[in-house]
Scaffold this motif. Sequence first.
Motif, PDB file in Angstrom:
ATOM      1  N   HIS A 132      13.156  62.088  63.152  1.00  0.00           N
ATOM      2  CA  HIS A 132      12.013  63.008  63.094  1.00  0.00           C
ATOM      3  C   HIS A 132      10.705  62.248  62.865  1.00  0.00           C
ATOM      4  N   ALA A 133      10.717  61.324  61.917  1.00  0.00           N
ATOM      5  CA  ALA A 133       9.482  60.602  61.573  1.00  0.00           C
ATOM      6  C   ALA A 133       8.978  59.789  62.769  1.00  0.00           C
ATOM      7  N   LEU A 134       9.906  59.184  63.523  1.00  0.00           N
ATOM      8  CA  LEU A 134       9.499  58.417  64.705  1.00  0.00           C
ATOM      9  C   LEU A 134       8.894  59.335  65.761  1.00  0.00           C
ATOM     10  N   SER A 135       9.499  60.502  65.937  1.00  0.00           N
ATOM     11  CA  SER A 135       8.993  61.457  66.908  1.00  0.00           C
ATOM     12  C   SER A 135       7.576  61.894  66.510  1.00  0.00           C
ATOM     13  N   PHE A 136       7.406  62.191  65.235  1.00  0.00           N
ATOM     14  CA  PHE A 136       6.088  62.589  64.731  1.00  0.00           C
ATOM     15  C   PHE A 136       5.071  61.454  64.932  1.00  0.00           C
ATOM     16  N   ALA A 137       5.484  60.228  64.627  1.00  0.00           N
ATOM     17  CA  ALA A 137       4.577  59.077  64.758  1.00  0.00           C
ATOM     18  C   ALA A 137       4.161  58.879  66.215  1.00  0.00           C
ATOM     19  N   ILE A 138       5.071  59.151  67.138  1.00  0.00           N
ATOM     20  CA  ILE A 138       4.770  58.994  68.568  1.00  0.00           C
ATOM     21  C   ILE A 138       3.702  60.000  68.992  1.00  0.00           C
ATOM     22  N   HIS A 139       3.910  61.271  68.629  1.00  0.00           N
ATOM     23  CA  HIS A 139       2.902  62.285  68.972  1.00  0.00           C
ATOM     24  C   HIS A 139       1.560  61.956  68.314  1.00  0.00           C
ATOM     25  N   SER A 140       1.601  61.526  67.070  1.00  0.00           N
ATOM     26  CA  SER A 140       0.326  61.288  66.379  1.00  0.00           C
ATOM     27  C   SER A 140      -0.382  60.059  66.964  1.00  0.00           C
ATOM     28  N   TYR A 141       0.389  59.055  67.382  1.00  0.00           N
ATOM     29  CA  TYR A 141      -0.223  57.873  67.999  1.00  0.00           C
ATOM     30  C   TYR A 141      -0.963  58.269  69.278  1.00  0.00           C
ATOM     31  N   PHE A 142      -0.283  58.981  70.162  1.00  0.00           N
ATOM     32  CA  PHE A 142      -0.914  59.321  71.441  1.00  0.00           C
ATOM     33  C   PHE A 142      -2.093  60.270  71.246  1.00  0.00           C
ATOM     34  N   ASN A 143      -1.952  61.175  70.305  1.00  0.00           N
ATOM     35  CA  ASN A 143      -3.062  62.090  70.032  1.00  0.00           C
ATOM     36  C   ASN A 143      -4.298  61.305  69.577  1.00  0.00           C
ATOM     37  N   LYS A 144      -4.076  60.374  68.665  1.00  0.00           N
ATOM     38  CA  LYS A 144      -5.166  59.535  68.151  1.00  0.00           C
ATOM     39  C   LYS A 144      -5.805  58.703  69.276  1.00  0.00           C
ATOM     40  N   GLU A 145      -4.987  58.286  70.250  1.00  0.00           N
ATOM     41  CA  GLU A 145      -5.492  57.434  71.329  1.00  0.00           C
ATOM     42  C   GLU A 145      -6.062  58.239  72.502  1.00  0.00           C
ATOM     43  N   GLY A 146      -6.142  59.559  72.355  1.00  0.00           N
ATOM     44  CA  GLY A 146      -6.761  60.377  73.401  1.00  0.00           C
ATOM     45  C   GLY A 146      -5.852  60.739  74.571  1.00  0.00           C
ATOM     46  N   PHE A 147      -4.557  60.689  74.350  1.00  0.00           N
ATOM     47  CA  PHE A 147      -3.596  61.102  75.386  1.00  0.00           C
ATOM     48  C   PHE A 147      -3.330  62.604  75.268  1.00  0.00           C
TER      49      PHE A 147
END
Length: 467
Positions: A132-147
């Motif tokens: 779960h934490a990895l999945s959350f980190a993936i979404h938050s990374y892309f969101n932060k990077e403007g994806f």
Amino acid sequence: MSIKQVLQQPEIGAKITVKGWVRSFRSNRFIALNDGSCLANMQCVIDFEKEDEKQLKRVTTGSCLAITGVLTESKGKGQTVEVIVEGFEVLGDAPVDEYPLQPKKHSLEFLREIAHLRPRTNTFGAVFRLRHALSFAIHSYFNKEGFFNWHSPIITGSDAEGAGEMFRVSTLPNGTDKDSSEDFFGKETHLTVSGQLEGELGAMGLGKVYTFGPTFRAENSNTTRHLAEFWMVEPEMAFHDLEMNIDLAEDFLKHTLSYVLEHCRADLEFLDARFADEQKGKPTIERADQGLIEKLESVVHNDFIRLSYTEAIDILRNSKPNKKKKFKYPITDWGIDLQSEHERFLVEKHFKAPVVIYDYPANIKAFYMRLNDDGKTVRAMDVLFPGIGEIAGGSQREERYDVLKEKVAAVGIPEEELWWYLETRKFGTCIHSGFGLGFERLVLFATGMGNIRDVIPFPRTPGSANF
Ligand code: 4AD
Ligand code: MG
């Protein structure tokens, strides 16, 4: 209140209710209750003389309880606080002679057979919280990077990727002589092997998108690294060349791993100890040189090695195992596909670090990868991780209409099937790139588990689709 919340901010003296499953019940006095919110159990101390004997008998490993009592500092070893029980209710019984999970060590193979109950163990609780934490980190990374999160279809009408065998989707009855024009979609359809081609369509309008969804491969690969149903993360970026693509992959992987290092400490420490324990049972040459947390930290803090396919072949050709004929597939000529034994040699023995190999021979890679000026290599890249092998793979895409059209024809895909894909090159084409990360391979790496079947709740593999 969850046990995690109680332990994070313990209010000594407060009357609380916790609900969870009994992990063990010692000396008719100490109940270890776990609710899945965190690794730690809540110790609940019961005065058996005050309780009804019939009710007490129902407190067994695996039973589900609601316990009310006063939170107190614990004098015992192993916990700082405990609940002095004032009352409890058995929400669900678990008959001792039938419940398969007893407080002892069970093998991972056995737990796979009872995958409906394995979330109630320390190991699988930790693995799935980390997932779960990895999945959350993936979404938050892309969101932060403007994806933008882009949902590619799961049912696809094109056999374009060529990534592997596909599962057919049909509502036609078995043994019918009707053809696919009479089928639900009026044509043959399959479960997707990758969301990439549709991802590219999104990138050519939204700039930067990523998919994160299930993908399906009907290949008969019975390995510890393959699933028939797995989750893939596929970013796709306009105006990115291969180098920018590799930079993103490295930054992305480091970000998600450092997120779990920071936020999943207790689970990681537990898995680290489990990993160390497992290593002890292995012959010395097979043992990992690093502990789990140490390994994750070294990936986060060191640069990935980058080298071309041609350089990789040179290293492999001159390597000890190749000269001593230790590889099952000897490295002979330029142009051969790398096998996992070669990838693992480069990553685990030669560089002892994650490795990115790029510029592969065109004829071992997919048709959509951009052809280099040498006419024989393509702008492909694979990210190889220790103990895993290929964790991600991608490329700069062929953006030239004529070249792409020729390559589509050369692999024998009818143009009518990919007209929409080709049109993105006809209208406002641009340089773009992307990659695909096998999510379970990332979870495998981050948890130190040895088999991909143990990092997805209900694995689908050849001959097995239970639960
Ligand atoms: O290398 P693959 O086949 O690449 C693609 O599908 C591209 N369309 C990706 C892209 O450029 N957008 O798969 C990508 C990754 C692999 O690197 C691997 O980590 C994982 O998906 N993977 C699997 N994971 C589990 N089980 C399988 N059967 C897998 N096949 C690939
Ligand atoms: Mg690949």
